[in-house]
Design an enzyme around this catalytic site. Structure first.
Site, PDB file in Angstrom:
ATOM      1  N   SER A 192      73.537  65.767 104.069  1.00  0.00           N
ATOM      2  CA  SER A 192      72.639  66.559 103.839  1.00  0.00           C
ATOM      3  C   SER A 192      71.477  65.744 103.408  1.00  0.00           C
ATOM      4  O   SER A 192      71.712  64.610 103.094  1.00  0.00           O
ATOM      5  CB  SER A 192      72.876  68.002 102.751  1.00  0.00           C
ATOM      6  OG  SER A 192      72.879  67.035 101.692  1.00  0.00           O
ATOM      7  N   GLY A 242      78.877  75.833 102.977  1.00  0.00           N
ATOM      8  CA  GLY A 242      79.424  75.575 104.257  1.00  0.00           C
ATOM      9  C   GLY A 242      78.618  75.300 105.393  1.00  0.00           C
ATOM     10  O   GLY A 242      79.017  75.153 106.375  1.00  0.00           O
ATOM     11  N   ALA A 243      76.969  75.392 105.246  1.00  0.00           N
ATOM     12  CA  ALA A 243      76.103  75.499 106.391  1.00  0.00           C
ATOM     13  C   ALA A 243      76.231  73.890 106.897  1.00  0.00           C
ATOM     14  O   ALA A 243      76.603  73.753 108.160  1.00  0.00           O
ATOM     15  CB  ALA A 243      74.730  75.645 105.797  1.00  0.00           C
ATOM     16  N   GLY A 244      76.365  73.124 106.190  1.00  0.00           N
ATOM     17  CA  GLY A 244      76.362  71.732 106.708  1.00  0.00           C
ATOM     18  C   GLY A 244      77.824  71.590 107.524  1.00  0.00           C
ATOM     19  O   GLY A 244      77.991  70.848 108.345  1.00  0.00           O
ATOM     20  N   ASP A 245      79.082  71.929 106.766  1.00  0.00           N
ATOM     21  CA  ASP A 245      80.062  71.786 107.674  1.00  0.00           C
ATOM     22  C   ASP A 245      80.168  72.597 108.828  1.00  0.00           C
ATOM     23  O   ASP A 245      80.718  72.006 109.846  1.00  0.00           O
ATOM     24  CB  ASP A 245      81.415  72.435 106.596  1.00  0.00           C
ATOM     25  CG  ASP A 245      81.695  72.219 105.187  1.00  0.00           C
ATOM     26  OD1 ASP A 245      81.212  71.028 104.986  1.00  0.00           O
ATOM     27  OD2 ASP A 245      82.007  72.987 104.493  1.00  0.00           O
ATOM     28  N   ASN A 269      73.034  73.094 114.561  1.00  0.00           N
ATOM     29  CA  ASN A 269      71.960  74.053 113.810  1.00  0.00           C
ATOM     30  C   ASN A 269      72.435  75.753 114.007  1.00  0.00           C
ATOM     31  O   ASN A 269      72.184  76.155 113.195  1.00  0.00           O
ATOM     32  CB  ASN A 269      70.520  73.839 114.589  1.00  0.00           C
ATOM     33  CG  ASN A 269      69.900  72.571 113.978  1.00  0.00           C
ATOM     34  OD1 ASN A 269      70.591  72.012 112.879  1.00  0.00           O
ATOM     35  ND2 ASN A 269      68.875  72.100 114.615  1.00  0.00           N
TER      36      ASN A 269
END
Ligand code: ATP
Ligand code: INS
Length: 384
Positions: A192, A242-245, A269
């Site tokens: 991130s 969890g967005a990055g996961d 994305n």
């Protein structure tokens, strides 16, 4: 659902496309001293949620304690002498100067690390080293590099350290870790923007592809000869957890299906934006998933006709990239399916035995490790 003998729970001994390695955890979301939500967590759970949602078979290696309380599709190894990893996420302690709400994370319990002997004996095309609580050991990553065509690493698995008193997550510089010398042998390192300051991107991009996610602004892909910004999708953020996961799950799902890196990053994305709209582990609507799968198939067919004269082109935006962005964006707008159609959940996901024809995946995995970074890399002590 869970059992105690680690050996009995090695993933099936057959070639697999995606191998996800990282512990499941219990997430507790806290605001104003009140527990707002509790959820299954761990990068492995968010990633398998996306990869399964895209009907891509995978294996998952994870460790939990006997207190593990969520139903999951991939049986974890249960360690009787250990508790499940627990994270407390404090949302009121982490208001950043720019007003963006982020969280302060505390690891209040840590399950055992995942060891090389916990990994399957067979090869996988894509390995994902996605620890959250320090469970990926250097020797575990070494083994993943041996048994996978390409390894994708979330930097949070490598640079997190935990306060010895209250477990607050802190980050250390990547070059100070034992993992640094392994960079030339991994395919993609994802960070991130907050984590990216703990590495020298200009240096690391010489050794492997670097993807930096930038929240509502999408992400940026760096490779040794270039870089690209990939457009975001709009979202009403409820919970950034969890967005990055999910991004990484979508990115790998795209690559497995043969998309070029920029198109796969768009899929990342998309799933990142879908994840921030729900609290905890997101449930993806089945109509939306079907539409996304259809768009990916259509994109693959389109790109079969694209000229790809050398490897560089796989990093550059193929013709029609913006249109693909628009199509995925409109998929996000379709209304949720009616109540008789079940939304996708881990328990109605495809199993390893369901074979979806997926061309190109090996080529893409090999591209990332063998072709783009084909020159022999000189090593100096402790550095790539
Ligand atoms: N508010 C948002 N609007 C739209 N997309 C978002 C938003 N936040 C995140 N995303 C998508 O999710 C991806 C990952 O988000 P982010 O950069 O915040 O990761 P992160 O900080 O690693 O998340 P986490 O640690 O919570 O998993 C972004 O690259 C973007 O595509
Ligand atoms: O479930 C979450 C999620 O996986 C996040 O990406 C990670 O940063 C947290 O530690 C974890 O609790």
């Amino acid at each position: 659902m869970v059992a105690t003998a680690a050996a009995a729970h090695k993933p099936q001994q057959q070639q697999t496309r995606v191998l996800i390695v990282g512990n499941y955890c219990h997430d507790v979301l806290i605001q104003d001293d009140t527990v707002k939500a509790e959820s299954l967590g761990g990068a492995a759970s968010f990633i398998s949620n996306v990869v399964n949602g895209m009907s891509i078979p995978c294996n998952l290696v994870s460790k939990v304690g006997e207190d593990f309380k969520y139903p999951v599709d991939y049986t974890p190894i249960v360690i009787p002498t250990s508790k499940t990893t627990v994270f407390h996420a404090y949302f009121d302690l982490g208001i950043l100067e720019n007003g963006h709400q982020d969280r302060v994370l505390k690891r209040v319990c840590a399950c055992d690390p995942i060891r090389p002997s916990d990994l399957p004996d067979v090869r996988s095309n894509f390995g994902m080293a996605v620890g959250v609580g320090g469970e990926i050991l250097p020797e575990t990553l070494e083994r993943m590099i041996e048994i996978c065509d390409a390894v994708f690493v979330d930097i949070q698995a490598l640079i997190r350290v935990f306060d010895s008193v209250d477990g607050t997550v802190k980050l250390v510089k990547l070059e100070e870790t034992e993992f640094y010398s392994m960079l030339p042998r991994i395919g993609v390192l994802k960070a991130s923007s907050e984590e990216a300051v703990f590495m020298d991107v200009e240096e690391v991009r010489k050794w492997c592809c670097v993807v930096v996610t930038t929240g509502k602004d999408g992400c940026k892909v760096y490779w040794k000869d270039g870089e690209l910004r990939i457009s975001p999708f709009s979202a009403n953020q409820e919970d950034p957890t969890g967005a990055g996961d999910s991004f990484l799950g979508g990115f790998v799902a795209g690559l497995v299906q043969g998309l070029a890196v920029p198109d796969a990053a768009l899929l990342g994305n998309l799933f990142g934006s879908l994840t921030v709209e729900q609290i905890g582990l997101p449930k993806f609507d089945s109509r939306l998933l079907q539409r996304v799968k259809d768009e990916v198939q259509r994109r693959k067919m389109q790109c079969l006709h694209c000229e790809r004269s050398d490897n560089e082109l796989d990093f550059l935006k193929p013709v029609g990239h913006e249109q693909f962005h628009a199509s995925l964006g409109s998929a996000k707008l379709i209304p949720p399916c009616s109540s008789q159609a079940r939304p996708w959940t881990p328990s109605n996901s495809p199993k390893e035995t369901e074979q979806t024809p997926i061309p190109h995946y090996t080529a893409q995995a090999k591209l990332l490790v063998n072709s783009v970074y084909e020159e022999p890399i000189q090593t100096v002590e402790g550095k790539p």
